[in-house]
Design a protein around this motif. Structure first.
Motif, short mmCIF file in Angstrom:
data_model
loop_
_atom_site.label_atom_id
_atom_site.label_comp_id
_atom_site.label_asym_id
_atom_site.label_seq_id
_atom_site.Cartn_x
_atom_site.Cartn_y
_atom_site.Cartn_z
N VAL A 232 1.25 -0.76 0.23
CA VAL A 232 0.15 -0.35 -0.22
C VAL A 232 0.65 1.11 0.02
N CYS A 233 2.24 1.02 0.47
CA CYS A 233 3.07 2.21 0.49
C CYS A 233 3.54 2.60 -0.80
N THR A 234 3.79 1.61 -1.24
CA THR A 234 3.99 1.13 -3.27
C THR A 234 3.03 2.18 -3.77
N PHE A 235 2.48 1.81 -3.62
CA PHE A 235 0.45 1.91 -4.54
C PHE A 235 0.78 3.10 -3.99
N LEU A 236 1.01 4.04 -3.12
CA LEU A 236 0.31 5.84 -2.42
C LEU A 236 1.56 6.50 -3.15
N ARG A 237 3.08 5.72 -3.09
CA ARG A 237 4.06 6.29 -3.94
C ARG A 237 3.53 6.73 -5.42
N TRP A 238 2.94 5.69 -6.07
CA TRP A 238 2.91 5.70 -7.12
C TRP A 238 1.60 7.18 -7.25
N ALA A 239 0.34 6.92 -6.78
CA ALA A 239 -0.04 8.24 -6.31
C ALA A 239 0.00 9.47 -6.48
N ALA A 240 0.53 10.10 -5.27
CA ALA A 240 1.58 10.68 -4.92
C ALA A 240 2.32 11.48 -6.37
N GLU A 241 3.02 10.12 -7.00
CA GLU A 241 4.19 11.19 -8.04
C GLU A 241 4.09 9.83 -9.63
N PRO A 242 3.16 10.30 -10.20
CA PRO A 242 2.36 8.48 -10.81
C PRO A 242 3.42 9.76 -12.34
N GLU A 243 4.32 10.81 -12.33
CA GLU A 243 5.25 10.56 -13.19
C GLU A 243 6.77 10.07 -12.75
N HIS A 244 6.90 9.16 -12.08
CA HIS A 244 7.53 8.22 -11.10
C HIS A 244 8.96 8.25 -11.59
N ASP A 245 8.58 7.22 -12.63
CA ASP A 245 9.25 5.89 -13.81
C ASP A 245 9.56 7.23 -15.27
N GLN A 246 8.92 8.00 -15.56
CA GLN A 246 8.88 8.76 -16.80
C GLN A 246 9.93 9.77 -15.87
#
Length: 287
Positions: A232-246
């Motif tokens: 759930v923390c990994t999901f919340l990191r993506w939610a807060a920063e969806p451009e993380h990988d890009q």
């Protein structure tokens, strides 16, 4: 400005030696006192009485590390089955999941599970319809007042940007979720609150939300408490920063481009321009 500065330096230099020593001592004492006061202020701040979360080795923490998208998918399942009963994510739409954790067909099926009030129609009446990709995640409560009534006065925060909104990020959220324990001797917690050393004030209104086997992951991963919290923390990191990988891919491309461009620029500066920069122009008057 230069004249005034010069005059100030001259006036200090013209002072007697004992006055110079006195002024220097006064300056050192003042600076030292200010530094000591700042240190004392920092040492007694309430934030330093909290238990700071440890740093965990997140798989996406490296400068070139991407998010674990299987973990993001499991984390959404945790949010949907556990967290969404109290917490909203009003800045996320179902379409944001497409290509990240689910296929388009899967997200359409998820969205159609909810009913959305839409309208008005041609007759001016509101109606309900199945959800679609453009709809945002449903809120558990219609307004903040209803949320407070249902949670003994505490307002569950929106989780869309919670990882960026809390000092410590994923480390704090993971520690909070797994850090519930009995209060130490001499500490009493008011009824309706729970002791958590990572929460400011140590008394939190949220009951322990996760435990071993709180749900069953659809991919068969064992749902231990730490695994659920990690996902759930990994999901919340993506939610807060969806451009993380890009963002990290663009950084890698910039580094690779710089590795080619910088030597070329150095060559141009050092060799191609050296002839022009070292020319000597001599003026010869006419005879």
């Amino acid at each position: 400005g230069r004249v005034r500065s010069h005059e100030a330096n001259m006036s200090f230099a013209s002072l007697p030696r004992n006055k110079k020593v006195a002024l220097t001592t006064l300056g050192v004492v003042t600076a030292g006192g200010a530094g000591l006061a700042l240190m004392l202020h920092q040492s007694v701040k309430a934030s330093d009485l909290e238990l700071h979360p440890p740093h965990f080795p997140w798989s996406h923490a490296g400068p070139l590390s991407a998010l674990d998208h299987a973990s993001v998918r499991r984390g959404y399942q945790v949010y949907k089955q556990v967290c969404s009963a109290c917490h909203s994510m009003e800045y996320l739409a179902f379409r944001n999941l497409v290509g990240v954790s689910h296929t388009e067909a899967e997200v359409k099926a998820i969205a159609e599970e909810i009913e959305v009030v839409d309208g008005p129609d041609e007759s001016g009446e509101m109606f309900t319809r199945p959800g679609k990709l453009s709809d945002y995640f449903p809120k558990p409560y219609p307004n903040p007042e209803a949320a407070r009534v249902a949670n003994n006065g505490a307002l569950p925060p929106d989780l869309s940007y919670i990882v960026n909104a809390r000092h410590g990020g994923e480390d704090y959220v993971f520690s909070l979720l797994t850090g519930y324990c009995e209060p130490p001797a001499g500490v009493t917690v008011r009824e309706g609150l729970y002791y958590n050393p990572y929460f400011p004030g140590q008394a939190i209104g949220m009951a322990p939300p996760i435990y071993n086997e709180v749900l069953e992951f659809e991919d068969g991963t064992p749902a231990t408490m730490s695994q659920v919290a990690k996902d759930v923390c990994t999901f919340l990191r993506w939610a807060a920063e969806p451009e993380h990988d890009q963002r990290k891919r663009m950084g890698l491309k910039m580094l690779m481009g710089s590795a080619i461009l910088i030597p070329l620029v150095y060559y141009m500066k050092r060799h191609r321009w050296s002839v022009l920069k070292s020319r000597k122009i001599a003026y010869r008057p006419p005879k």
